[in-house]
Design a protein around this motif. Structure first.
Motif, PDB file in Angstrom:
ATOM      1  N   GLU A  14       0.825  -1.202   0.000  1.00 39.11           N
ATOM      2  CA  GLU A  14       0.000   0.000   0.000  1.00 39.11           C
ATOM      3  C   GLU A  14       0.867   1.264   0.000  1.00 39.11           C
ATOM      4  OE1 GLU A  14      -0.599  -2.704   1.842  1.00 39.11           O
ATOM      5  OE2 GLU A  14      -2.494  -3.353   0.958  1.00 39.11           O
ATOM      6  N   THR A  18       0.665   4.047  -2.870  1.00 36.09           N
ATOM      7  CA  THR A  18       0.477   5.457  -2.526  1.00 36.09           C
ATOM      8  C   THR A  18       1.523   6.317  -3.210  1.00 36.09           C
ATOM      9  OG1 THR A  18      -0.491   4.895  -0.380  1.00 36.09           O
ATOM     10  CG2 THR A  18       0.419   7.114  -0.615  1.00 36.09           C
ATOM     11  N   ALA A  72      -7.143  -2.699  -7.513  1.00 38.63           N
ATOM     12  CA  ALA A  72      -7.905  -2.230  -6.352  1.00 38.63           C
ATOM     13  C   ALA A  72      -9.371  -2.659  -6.410  1.00 38.63           C
ATOM     14  CB  ALA A  72      -7.803  -0.717  -6.240  1.00 38.63           C
ATOM     15  N   LEU A  78      -6.065  -2.445  -0.892  1.00 39.78           N
ATOM     16  CA  LEU A  78      -5.566  -1.553  -1.933  1.00 39.78           C
ATOM     17  C   LEU A  78      -6.601  -0.486  -2.272  1.00 39.78           C
ATOM     18  CD1 LEU A  78      -3.083  -1.156  -3.682  1.00 39.78           C
ATOM     19  CD2 LEU A  78      -4.056  -2.783  -5.315  1.00 39.78           C
ATOM     20  N   VAL A  81      -6.713   2.428   0.144  1.00 41.59           N
ATOM     21  CA  VAL A  81      -5.627   3.387  -0.051  1.00 41.59           C
ATOM     22  C   VAL A  81      -5.830   4.185  -1.338  1.00 41.59           C
ATOM     23  CG1 VAL A  81      -3.146   3.562  -0.530  1.00 41.59           C
ATOM     24  CG2 VAL A  81      -3.955   2.020   1.238  1.00 41.59           C
TER      25      VAL A  81
END
Length: 172
Positions: A14, A18, A72, A78, A81
């Protein structure tokens, strides 16, 4: 980057996602701003801005983002985030589009027309994934620029309305 190097710099997957999404967003905004320095004045500006925005979603950055979205869609961790990050990147793209078009969101219909432009761009980006859609997209760019030119108020015009978020309390 090797797996070991990635694990050294990013403790979790994650964290890596990001950083990747933030990087993709920054690169895209930087590219838009660099292109904006050469924007023409007058009516041809709208078509150039539409071209910039619609083509933003056809390159490798969009493809990379799309891979993250797909991952995601089936991974709750996922997704947790990615969704807020994508919302932030989307707000920035919207803000830059408003700025490039030289209009204010307080003017009636601007928010919706800009969002429609960005939604159209993503759709055309998807259409371009499997085959080169450049010729068809060029025609759509010209037509959408005409639509925007007739729908958006002139930059600096007095036609204004209260911001929707202020009147309804609803955030984007």
């Amino acid at each position: 980057m090797s797996r070991g190097a990635a694990q050294h710099h990013f403790r979790t997957r994650e964290d890596l996602v990001t950083a990747a999404v933030e990087y993709l967003g920054e690169v895209q905004v930087t590219q838009l701003r660099e292109q904006a320095e050469e924007l023409p004045a007058g009516e041809s500006r709208i078509e150039t801005v539409v071209d910039m925005l619609l083509n933003l979603y056809t390159g490798p950055m969009f493809r990379a983002a799309l891979h993250l979205w797909i991952a995601a869609s089936t991974d709750e961790g996922l997704r947790a985030v990615l969704v807020p990050l994508e919302a932030r990147v989307g707000r920035e793209a919207h803000r830059v589009a408003v700025e490039l078009l030289g209009v204010a969101e307080t003017q009636g219909g601007v928010r919706e027309m800009v969002q429609a432009t960005l939604d159209l761009a993503r759709g055309l980006g998807l259409a371009n994934l499997l085959s080169d859609d450049t010729r068809r997209r060029a025609k759509i760019i010209r037509q959408w620029a005409r639509v925007l030119g007739s729908a958006l108020p002139e930059p600096g015009s007095a036609e204004e309305r209260p911001n929707e978020r202020e009147t309804t309390g609803v955030a984007r």
